[in-house]
Write a protein that holds these residues in place. Structure first.
Motif, PDB file in Angstrom:
ATOM      1  N   GLN A  59      15.589  48.237  29.795  1.00 46.85           N
ATOM      2  CA  GLN A  59      14.879  48.361  29.322  1.00 46.85           C
ATOM      3  C   GLN A  59      13.843  47.475  29.056  1.00 46.85           C
ATOM      4  N   ASP A  60      14.350  45.682  29.350  1.00 45.55           N
ATOM      5  CA  ASP A  60      14.088  45.093  29.097  1.00 45.55           C
ATOM      6  C   ASP A  60      12.458  44.627  30.305  1.00 45.55           C
TER       7      ASP A  60
ATOM      8  N   ALA B 296       9.803  46.828  29.597  1.00 49.83           N
ATOM      9  CA  ALA B 296       8.997  46.068  27.910  1.00 49.83           C
ATOM     10  C   ALA B 296       7.425  45.597  28.261  1.00 49.83           C
TER      11      ALA B 296
ATOM     12  N   PHE C  31       6.855  41.103  27.656  1.00 47.18           N
ATOM     13  CA  PHE C  31       8.263  40.733  27.762  1.00 47.18           C
ATOM     14  C   PHE C  31       7.814  39.366  28.652  1.00 47.18           C
TER      15      PHE C  31
END
Length: 260
Positions: free
Chosen positions: A63-64, A67, A70
């Motif tokens: 997910q990071d 993103a 980010f």
């Protein structure tokens, strides 16, 4: 007894909720910094951080990684490491051409790992002086280091490796501390070597690295014109613009006279 059981149940539920987060974590295990020196005193720096990931954190990492916006600061907080910074910095100028790439996970069942890669360029990593016709001595500026700070100065961390790559044909003049690779040979004095590595927690406060490059006649001519362009670029563009304007005026006059 019933009261004790009622008091214990919330604690057990809380422990059950916290258990996955205890097992789910990131751990930055190794840093590899490579500095590619250029003849114009700049350098291309590529740094990779090896990240250990528990299998319960695979989803969070994915997910990071997907993103949007980010930032590097967000990644530092997400993986809880101080290794994810630029370790080669010119105190008088900022880095440029910066890119950051969090790599995919390689899974080993209960855990995995990934490479977090920083790539950027830094000016004035070396200083150069012409010591004879077409022979230039380059000296590394050790003030650009941004590694582990100790009471005795900067030190390469135990879980880090520093690589310096010089242009082909460089003749080593001085080097300290002695690199871990390649091994010192008093006969060859690193002749033919272009990559030098330190990975034994070496002190960097007295780091010394200098070498000589011999320019070919073609490189000398190319550098001459490059210097002219860099020093007089505004004047060159102004003269080019003036020349184009004169040419347009000349064509306009020719066309006007032809119609008459």
């Amino acid at each position: 007894m019933a009261i004790r059981i009622r008091l214990a149940l919330p604690l057990l539920l809380l422990a059950a909720l916290l258990l996955p987060s205890v097992n789910a974590y990131f751990n930055a295990t190794y840093l590899n910094t490579t500095v590619v020196l250029n003849p114009n005193n700049s350098a291309h720096v590529v740094e990779s951080v090896n990240l250990y990931i528990s299998n319960t954190s695979f989803t969070q990492y994915a997910q990071d990684r997907q993103a949007i916006n980010f930032t590097l600061s967000n990644w530092q907080n997400a993986v809880n490491t101080n290794l994810l910074v630029e370790h080669i910095l010119n105190p008088k100028s900022s880095v440029y051409g910066f890119t950051f790439l969090p790599g995919p996970i390689t899974s080993y069942g209960t855990f995995g790992d990934a490479q977090l890669t920083l790539s950027y360029y830094v000016k004035n990593i070396t200083t150069s002086s012409e010591i004879s016709p077409r022979r230039f001595e380059y000296t590394f500026n050790n003030s650009v280091f941004n590694f582990l700070h100790t009471a005795s100065g900067q030190t390469l961390p135990a879980n880090a490796r520093l690589n310096i790559i010089v242009p082909s044909g460089a003749q080593i003049v001085a080097i300290y501390p002695v690199p871990d690779s390649p091994r010192l040979s008093f006969i060859s004095n690193y002749t033919g070597s272009t990559t030098f590595s330190w990975y034994s927690a070496d002190p960097l406060s007295s780091f010394t690295f200098s070498y000589i490059l011999v320019q070919t006649p073609g490189q000398e001519v190319s550098k001459f014109f490059s210097n002219i362009f860099s020093n007089y670029s505004d004047l060159i563009f102004l003269l080019a613009g003036a020349l184009v304007l004169v040419l347009l005026v000349y064509l306009y006059i020719r066309v006007s006279n032809a119609k008459v």
